[in-house]
Design a protein around this motif. Structure first.
Motif, PDB file in Angstrom:
ATOM      1  N   GLN A 192      45.532  46.458  50.143  1.00  0.00           N
ATOM      2  CA  GLN A 192      46.959  46.554  49.850  1.00  0.00           C
ATOM      3  C   GLN A 192      47.276  47.759  48.965  1.00  0.00           C
ATOM      4  OE1 GLN A 192      49.233  44.226  51.065  1.00  0.00           O
ATOM      5  NE2 GLN A 192      47.546  43.228  52.120  1.00  0.00           N
ATOM      6  N   GLY A 193      46.255  48.551  48.638  1.00  0.00           N
ATOM      7  CA  GLY A 193      46.444  49.717  47.786  1.00  0.00           C
ATOM      8  C   GLY A 193      46.446  49.402  46.310  1.00  0.00           C
ATOM      9  N   LEU A 194      45.940  48.221  45.932  1.00  0.00           N
ATOM     10  CA  LEU A 194      45.926  47.787  44.539  1.00  0.00           C
ATOM     11  C   LEU A 194      44.613  48.165  43.859  1.00  0.00           C
ATOM     12  CD1 LEU A 194      47.319  44.199  45.178  1.00  0.00           C
ATOM     13  CD2 LEU A 194      48.589  46.078  44.099  1.00  0.00           C
ATOM     14  N   MET A 195      44.686  48.374  42.529  1.00  0.00           N
ATOM     15  CA  MET A 195      43.467  48.525  41.740  1.00  0.00           C
ATOM     16  C   MET A 195      42.985  47.113  41.395  1.00  0.00           C
ATOM     17  SD  MET A 195      42.695  50.572  38.177  1.00  0.00           S
ATOM     18  CE  MET A 195      42.823  52.171  38.978  1.00  0.00           C
ATOM     19  N   VAL A 196      41.828  46.754  41.910  1.00  0.00           N
ATOM     20  CA  VAL A 196      41.337  45.377  41.818  1.00  0.00           C
ATOM     21  C   VAL A 196      40.134  45.317  40.885  1.00  0.00           C
ATOM     22  CG1 VAL A 196      40.580  43.366  43.120  1.00  0.00           C
ATOM     23  CG2 VAL A 196      42.079  45.054  44.210  1.00  0.00           C
ATOM     24  N   GLY A 197      40.169  44.409  39.940  1.00  0.00           N
ATOM     25  CA  GLY A 197      39.055  44.208  39.028  1.00  0.00           C
ATOM     26  C   GLY A 197      38.045  43.217  39.586  1.00  0.00           C
ATOM     27  N   ASP A 198      36.784  43.509  39.405  1.00  0.00           N
ATOM     28  CA  ASP A 198      35.684  42.636  39.822  1.00  0.00           C
ATOM     29  C   ASP A 198      35.084  42.046  38.542  1.00  0.00           C
ATOM     30  OD1 ASP A 198      33.303  41.503  40.670  1.00  0.00           O
ATOM     31  OD2 ASP A 198      32.755  43.153  41.983  1.00  0.00           O
ATOM     32  N   ASN A 199      35.450  40.766  38.280  1.00  0.00           N
ATOM     33  CA  ASN A 199      35.084  40.116  37.013  1.00  0.00           C
ATOM     34  C   ASN A 199      35.570  40.926  35.809  1.00  0.00           C
ATOM     35  OD1 ASN A 199      34.162  37.515  37.106  1.00  0.00           O
ATOM     36  ND2 ASN A 199      32.004  38.040  37.288  1.00  0.00           N
ATOM     37  N   GLN A 200      36.782  41.424  35.906  1.00  0.00           N
ATOM     38  CA  GLN A 200      37.473  42.129  34.833  1.00  0.00           C
ATOM     39  C   GLN A 200      38.871  41.511  34.696  1.00  0.00           C
ATOM     40  OE1 GLN A 200      36.169  44.380  32.962  1.00  0.00           O
ATOM     41  NE2 GLN A 200      34.417  45.170  34.098  1.00  0.00           N
ATOM     42  N   PRO A 201      39.525  41.554  33.556  1.00  0.00           N
ATOM     43  CA  PRO A 201      39.145  42.212  32.305  1.00  0.00           C
ATOM     44  C   PRO A 201      38.175  41.386  31.450  1.00  0.00           C
ATOM     45  CG  PRO A 201      41.291  41.205  32.064  1.00  0.00           C
ATOM     46  CD  PRO A 201      40.885  40.988  33.482  1.00  0.00           C
ATOM     47  N   TYR A 202      37.807  40.210  31.919  1.00  0.00           N
ATOM     48  CA  TYR A 202      36.702  39.482  31.285  1.00  0.00           C
ATOM     49  C   TYR A 202      35.923  38.820  32.417  1.00  0.00           C
ATOM     50  CZ  TYR A 202      39.689  35.326  31.868  1.00  0.00           C
ATOM     51  OH  TYR A 202      40.485  34.333  32.390  1.00  0.00           O
ATOM     52  N   SER A 203      34.733  38.376  32.118  1.00  0.00           N
ATOM     53  CA  SER A 203      33.854  37.891  33.170  1.00  0.00           C
ATOM     54  C   SER A 203      33.929  36.378  33.335  1.00  0.00           C
ATOM     55  CB  SER A 203      32.406  38.289  32.861  1.00  0.00           C
ATOM     56  OG  SER A 203      31.527  37.697  33.806  1.00  0.00           O
ATOM     57  N   GLY A 204      34.013  35.955  34.596  1.00  0.00           N
ATOM     58  CA  GLY A 204      33.942  34.536  34.889  1.00  0.00           C
ATOM     59  C   GLY A 204      32.581  33.936  34.609  1.00  0.00           C
ATOM     60  N   LYS A 205      31.593  34.783  34.378  1.00  0.00           N
ATOM     61  CA  LYS A 205      30.275  34.267  34.022  1.00  0.00           C
ATOM     62  C   LYS A 205      30.244  33.777  32.570  1.00  0.00           C
ATOM     63  CE  LYS A 205      27.877  37.016  37.484  1.00  0.00           C
ATOM     64  NZ  LYS A 205      27.605  35.843  38.349  1.00  0.00           N
ATOM     65  N   GLN A 206      31.229  34.200  31.779  1.00  0.00           N
ATOM     66  CA  GLN A 206      31.351  33.710  30.402  1.00  0.00           C
ATOM     67  C   GLN A 206      32.470  32.681  30.246  1.00  0.00           C
ATOM     68  OE1 GLN A 206      30.637  37.355  30.655  1.00  0.00           O
ATOM     69  NE2 GLN A 206      28.599  36.486  30.442  1.00  0.00           N
ATOM     70  N   LEU A 207      33.539  32.818  31.040  1.00  0.00           N
ATOM     71  CA  LEU A 207      34.680  31.913  30.902  1.00  0.00           C
ATOM     72  C   LEU A 207      35.185  31.528  32.291  1.00  0.00           C
ATOM     73  CD1 LEU A 207      36.708  30.413  29.176  1.00  0.00           C
ATOM     74  CD2 LEU A 207      38.070  32.504  29.014  1.00  0.00           C
ATOM     75  N   ASN A 208      34.782  30.334  32.739  1.00  0.00           N
ATOM     76  CA  ASN A 208      35.149  29.872  34.082  1.00  0.00           C
ATOM     77  C   ASN A 208      35.210  28.349  34.098  1.00  0.00           C
ATOM     78  OD1 ASN A 208      35.663  30.909  36.821  1.00  0.00           O
ATOM     79  ND2 ASN A 208      33.857  29.755  37.424  1.00  0.00           N
TER      80      ASN A 208
END
Length: 239
Positions: free
Chosen positions: A175-191
């Motif tokens: 869609q032309g968006l800037m997409v974060g991969d586990n940003q701006p924080y990580s789901g490995k720490q907060l999920n």
């Protein structure tokens, strides 16, 4: 709060479809709780995920994705934390002290808010038997305690199960968006919510973080509801 419950559910249930969860949708503080902060902070990101309530409502009412929506501020009790985490009743957030929570009766907050919220969510998901859970959050473009840039318009978070997230990252990028991969924080720490209700039961999920300026207005919420319904519908076909 509705009928004293820390959540509300919107939309018609269609077993085997998509559902939406919004842990931080409200800035409501019950009268019995005095947080000891300036009231203006209740409209800040420390109290509520700005734009998420309107977005979740729109997905439920106009895009047939029923929603389980929090009706209590994260400053009262953070539903996106485990019961044993200190921040489940936060005493500070992004540089702001929450003096009313210092020495609070955490067990009482858990009994009144956290457990009813998650018990109802578990029942909601059992009834829905969803093909995909969409967990909605929003993030502030900048933190008061950090000058690190947050340029992503949308991000996908995950812990161990990244099946759905990988598809969603690709589709949002198209869609032309800037997409974060586990940003701006990580789901490995907060999920916490998706760990409990999705990963623990093998249900595919997408935790979608949208930058708050994107959905602060009704027009932004309408635009993103269309995109999310489209992208998540396609993701559900691939997982």
């Amino acid at each position: 709060m509705i009928d004293g419950m820390p959540y509300r559910q919107v939309g018609e249930m269609r077993p085997g479809g998509l559902v939406c969860v919004a842990d931080h949708a409200s800035n409501h503080v019950p009268e019995a709780i005095q947080l000891g902060i300036d009231r203006s902070l209740l409209d800040d990101h420390i109290a509520v995920d700005i734009g998420v309530e309107g977005l979740a409502d729109r997905l439920a009412r106009r895009h047939e994705i029923p929603a389980h929506i929090a009706t209590v501020s994260r400053l009262v009790c953070d539903f996106h934390r485990r019961e044993d985490e200190p921040a489940v009743v936060p005493t500070q957030s992004d540089g702001h002290l929450i003096p009313g929570n210092i020495g609070a009766d955490v067990e009482n907050r858990l009994q009144q808010y956290h457990r009813p919220y998650h018990d109802a969510l578990a029942a909601f998901l059992t009834a829905a038997r969803p093909r995909l859970i969409v967990s909605l959050h929003s993030f502030t473009p900048s933190l008061a305690t950090s000058d690190e840039p947050r340029p992503w318009e949308v991000a996908l978070l995950y812990n161990h199960d990244d099946r759905a997230a990988r598809h969603a990252i690709r589709l949002f990028a198209q869609q032309g968006l800037m997409v974060g991969d586990n940003q701006p924080y990580s789901g490995k720490q907060l999920n916490a919510t998706m760990d409990r209700h999705a990963e623990a039961h093998g249900i595919p999920y997408c935790t979608v973080e949208i930058r708050q300026d994107q959905i602060a207005s009704e027009a932004g919420q309408a635009r993103w509801a269309v995109m999310i319904a489209d992208v998540m519908g396609r993701v559900a076909l691939e997982v």
